[in-house]
Design an enzyme around this catalytic site. Structure first.
Site, mmCIF file in Angstrom:
data_model
loop_
_atom_site.group_PDB
_atom_site.id
_atom_site.type_symbol
_atom_site.label_atom_id
_atom_site.label_comp_id
_atom_site.label_asym_id
_atom_site.label_seq_id
_atom_site.Cartn_x
_atom_site.Cartn_y
_atom_site.Cartn_z
ATOM 1 N N GLN A 234 0.848 -1.193 0.000
ATOM 2 C CA GLN A 234 0.000 0.000 0.000
ATOM 3 C C GLN A 234 0.884 1.245 0.000
ATOM 4 O O GLN A 234 1.712 1.416 0.893
ATOM 5 C CB GLN A 234 -0.884 -0.016 1.251
ATOM 6 C CG GLN A 234 -1.772 1.192 1.407
ATOM 7 C CD GLN A 234 -2.022 1.529 2.876
ATOM 8 O OE1 GLN A 234 -1.311 1.033 3.753
ATOM 9 N NE2 GLN A 234 -2.998 2.356 3.140
ATOM 10 N N SER B 1 1.058 7.011 2.427
ATOM 11 C CA SER B 1 1.750 8.097 3.135
ATOM 12 C C SER B 1 2.915 8.645 2.327
ATOM 13 O O SER B 1 3.525 7.925 1.540
ATOM 14 C CB SER B 1 2.298 7.589 4.465
ATOM 15 O OG SER B 1 1.256 7.247 5.316
ATOM 16 N N SER C 254 5.037 -1.034 3.877
ATOM 17 C CA SER C 254 5.461 -2.365 4.326
ATOM 18 C C SER C 254 5.604 -3.273 3.121
ATOM 19 O O SER C 254 4.719 -3.303 2.260
ATOM 20 C CB SER C 254 4.434 -2.989 5.271
ATOM 21 O OG SER C 254 4.011 -2.059 6.212
ATOM 22 N N GLU D 225 -8.063 -1.174 6.684
ATOM 23 C CA GLU D 225 -6.784 -1.161 7.404
ATOM 24 C C GLU D 225 -7.023 -1.146 8.900
ATOM 25 O O GLU D 225 -6.391 -1.859 9.663
ATOM 26 C CB GLU D 225 -5.965 0.073 7.001
ATOM 27 C CG GLU D 225 -4.676 0.205 7.822
ATOM 28 C CD GLU D 225 -3.719 1.244 7.280
ATOM 29 O OE1 GLU D 225 -4.183 2.219 6.675
ATOM 30 O OE2 GLU D 225 -2.506 1.059 7.478
ATOM 31 N N SER E 165 -2.715 7.456 13.625
ATOM 32 C CA SER E 165 -2.139 7.696 14.949
ATOM 33 C C SER E 165 -3.240 7.726 16.005
ATOM 34 O O SER E 165 -4.420 7.875 15.688
ATOM 35 C CB SER E 165 -1.384 9.022 14.951
ATOM 36 O OG SER E 165 -2.308 10.078 14.764
ATOM 37 N N GLU F 48 -4.080 10.045 17.840
ATOM 38 C CA GLU F 48 -4.821 11.307 17.746
ATOM 39 C C GLU F 48 -5.855 11.267 16.624
ATOM 40 O O GLU F 48 -6.974 11.773 16.780
ATOM 41 C CB GLU F 48 -3.837 12.462 17.525
ATOM 42 C CG GLU F 48 -2.950 12.763 18.728
ATOM 43 C CD GLU F 48 -1.831 11.744 18.950
ATOM 44 O OE1 GLU F 48 -1.576 10.910 18.052
ATOM 45 O OE2 GLU F 48 -1.218 11.780 20.030
#
Lengths: 370, 403
Positions: free
Chosen positions: B123, B126, B158, B241, B367, B369
């Site tokens: 994937q 980011s 990954s 995910e 994350s 947050e």
């Protein structure tokens, strides 16, 4: 896998919520907070007439003969509404104690009265500050009469009878006793939550009846505490959800810096944490009620797990509810205090969080040693 | 309430267990293979017997099983811990995205090799300048006839170095607001112009890569969704995910209880210490809360319902708890908590490893947050933050120097 309440049980919850929305709005809670009445008598009569007080009492003793699953959703809703009634004392403590340890005569005398709210019962454990220890109970029973003082006793000022754990002088060990209210000196005392009445009680050679096997008072108490803890946890989760909803609602309506305060991450994350705590506590309550309803050997560990997480969740959501409300949150005028008071009261009502953490690890060790 | 299977579920469990016990390869059988080869070997065996990706439709290599059967299968398979890791992104994230957005031809071509383990997917979302703010990504895609030319850099990928295909979201139009200018493709990782470099993490592992795209040519038929619809397609992937990344690793309270029984404080087992007991109880409650929340989700699945949002709390609660428990466990060992020397450390240094690995779990797949924002916005219905870049064409948005 069926780890969910049944549709019938969910219906009971809906009906309980609808009833309490109508008959226990914040104004009813405030009336008890500000007045001299120990509890709301009209609400109590209403609850009694719906049969809630006899939920788990067998039909042969005048109850509905339902399971703890039905009872836990009522507890949840009473917690949501911070209902000012002696429900927990009469139902989780007194009725459970009678079902657990009462003689046939005791059951016949008291259960039908408890089931219709004619009588109120309660449990007296504490003898002042500190964690009760079986060997150090000062309340004593000798030759069938009891002497000593207990406080705080929830609803001890209005109870028709009190279940007491006291030192049994003949055995040198605690036994469980039933004492009638008329044989006690008692006075109402102030607590952190005035919407639930508490008393100091004193016995001076008060006649008592033994409950269960003499000398096994502490073991009975432990079992009774485990059972009550699950039901209290449901009340706490109900209250905690309501406190979160109150905070959320306010955060959407209150504007600062030109936008609803609920759009600030400082508020969102706070309330998301409350949601997480509530979800974990609720799931633990599911396991707790499964263990209680099935009288499973896992009950001590399940009860402690539900109890600790519910106490933590309600404390967090009730204090952060006030924080979210800002200055108005800590005024007498606002209702945020209801949950803050009740959260603390309930977290002490059947033993503190620290005590239950200790009980949890002990239960874990016992379960894994077995 | 009860915890037992329905008769139908019990039959399925028995069937799955019997097959697994007979066919999960032994360590001897796998000797000499690396992790990728092991995963492929086991996957192929499942595929040939009709036990691969069982929830998928049969025509794509699955078994047409129910969600509950998938749960049961996962429980039974993980009991025997065969190698599966490297396939999870392709099967758990790329495949559901293909199923929802690809045309029939693409599905028939690419899903069966995903099911059989022949193809591994990664994937590519980011970027160095867009993590939590994924829609701020910059990798460019420019149209050239029937192809697109991709230029830029992806990060935290990954398995990029052993993957056959990758799903990638890129900026096709920088002149419109950021969410509107994205387009989604799948790419052949062997394409000319793709360069992969491993990233070394604080644990010493290299699970992730940087992937550079230099004039990489991608045919338009490898586009998923419309041009400019990349954000919506990405949401399908991300939803899966967050289901795939679990409680986040290694350490649980059972380990901690055992350690507290085996370690001493002042000459007594640490488990007798009040402060230790209180911490254990606290973490135990949260771990059980997650476990029973999982049971509630399973019940919903078993009834053919969709589990509620409760499930999204698992990584949020599990990751930080794993970190805190690792730190606390190291404290229990006093001076030796710091030791990771394999022949000297308790549990061959696993505590230190968990301590160093857990920060990554708190970031990966959203994350802490971001997870809190998601809970607040989607579950509690609270408003989004006002966004200063809202409605502004992407190329006019301010950027900082920490890119």
């Amino acid at each position: 896998m069926n780890f969910e309440l049944s549709d019938d049980q969910k219906l009971v919850r809906e009906q309980a919520r609808a009833f309490l929305d109508e008959h226990c709005p914040p104004s009813v809670v405030r009336c008890i907070l500000e007045g001299e009445e120990p509890y709301d008598r009209e609400l109590w009569r209403g609850i009694a007439s719906l049969g809630w007080l006899g939920t788990t009492i067998p039909v042969s003793y005048g109850g509905l003969g339902l399971s703890h699953y039905e009872l836990c959703v009522m507890a949840e809703e009473l917690g949501r509404a911070t209902a000012p009634v002696p429900f927990s004392s009469s139902v989780y403590f007194a009725a459970e104690a009678l079902l657990l340890a009462g003689s046939e005569e005791q059951k016949q005398e008291w259960l039908p009265q408890l089931a219709i709210g004619e009588a109120i019962g309660t449990l007296a454990v504490a003898e002042g500050p500190g964690r009760p220890v079986p060997s150090q109970l000062k309340t004593r029973v000798s030759s069938g009469v009891m002497s000593g003082e207990k406080y705080p006793v929830p609803d001890g000022d209005v109870a028709d009878f009190v279940v007491v754990v006291a030192q049994d002088a003949a055995l040198g060990k605690p036994s469980m006793f039933l004492v009638r209210g008329e044989h006690l000196n008692r006075r109402t005392i102030e607590t952190v939550d005035r919407t639930r009445s508490h008393a100091w009680i004193e016995a001076n050679d008060a006649p008592v009846e033994c409950m269960g096997v003499a000398g096994q008072g502490w073991e009975l108490l432990e079992n009774l505490m485990n059972r009550a803890a699950v039901l209290f946890a449901w009340e706490q989760v109900g209250g905690s959800d309501a406190a979160l909803e109150q905070a959320r609602q306010y955060s959407l309506e209150r504007y600062a810096f030109g936008r609803p305060i609920g759009s600030f991450q400082a508020i969102k994350h706070k309330l998301a944490h409350a949601y997480v705590n509530n979800t974990l506590a609720r799931s633990n309550c599911y396991y707790g009620i499964w263990a209680l309803a099935n009288d499973a050997p896992e009950l001590p560990l399940a009860a402690a797990t539900a109890r600790v997480s519910a106490s933590q969740a309600y404390y967090y959501s009730s204090k952060e509810n006030i924080q979210t409300h800002g200055g108005m949150g800590f005024t007498w005028e606002f209702d945020c205090q209801f949950h803050y008071r009740r959260a603390k009261l309930l977290s002490l009502a059947v033993g503190s969080e620290t005590w239950w953490q200790e009980r949890l690890v002990t239960a874990y060790e016992q379960a894994n040693a077995a | 309430m009860d915890f037992s299977d329905s008769p139908e579920e019990a039959r399925f469990r028995a069937e799955a267990r019997a097959w697994l016990e007979k066919h999960v390869p032994s360590e001897r059988e796998l000797a000499g293979m690396d992790e990728v080869e092991r995963c492929k070997y086991w996957q192929k065996r499942k595929y040939d017997a009709g036990w691969a990706c069982i929830r998928w439709p049969k025509e794509y290599g699955g078994r047409d099983s129910s969600a509950m059967q998938q749960v049961i299968w996962n429980q039974e398979e993980s009991r025997l811990s065969p190698p599966t890791g490297v396939l999870s992104i392709g099967q758990g994230m790329a495949a559901p995205t293909l199923m929802q957005w690809a045309n029939e031809e693409v599905k028939r071509k690419h899903l069966p090799p995903l099911a059989s383990g022949e193809h591994i997917w990664c994937q590519l979302f980011s970027e160095p300048a867009s993590g939590s703010d994924l829609a701020a990504l910059r990798m460019r895609a420019e149209r050239e006839g029937d192809d697109w030319i991709l230029n830029g850099q992806k990060i935290w990928t990954s398995g990029a170095h052993y993957s056959d295909y990758g799903i990638v979201v890129v900026r096709s139009d920088p002149t419109v607001p950021k969410h509107q200018g994205l387009t989604y493709f799948f790419v052949d990782m062997k394409s000319a112009g793709i360069e992969t470099r491993p990233i070394k993490q604080i644990s010493g592992d290299s699970n992730f890569n940087e992937v550079y795209f230099n004039d990489v040519r991608v045919p338009d038929r490898q586009r998923l969704g419309a041009v400019g619809q990349g954000w919506q397609v990405s949401m399908t992937t991300l939803m899966h995910e967050r289901l795939a990344i679990g409680g986040g690793g290694g350490l649980n309270t059972r380990h901690l209880f055992r350690l507290a029984e085996q370690t001493e404080i002042d000459g007594r087992p640490a488990i007798e210490d009040r402060a230790v007991r209180a911490r254990l109880a606290h973490w135990y409650c949260r771990e059980m809360g997650l476990k029973y929340t999982g049971y509630r989700a399973m019940t919903a699945l078993s009834r053919g319902e969709i589990p509620g949002p409760e499930n999204s709390i698992s990584k949020l609660v599990g990751a930080v708890q794993s970190q805190d428990m690792a730190s606390f466990a190291m404290d229990l060992l006093e001076f030796c908590g710091a030791v990771m020397q394999r022949d000297l450390a308790a549990g061959e240094g696993q505590l230190g490893y968990a301590f160093l690995g857990s920060p990554g779990i708190r970031i990966a797949g959203g994350s802490d947050e971001i997870m809190l924002n998601i809970l607040a916005e989607r579950v509690l219905g609270m408003p989004q933050d006002p966004r200063v870049d809202k409605g502004i064409p992407f190329h006019e948005i301010a950027t900082g120097s920490k890119n």
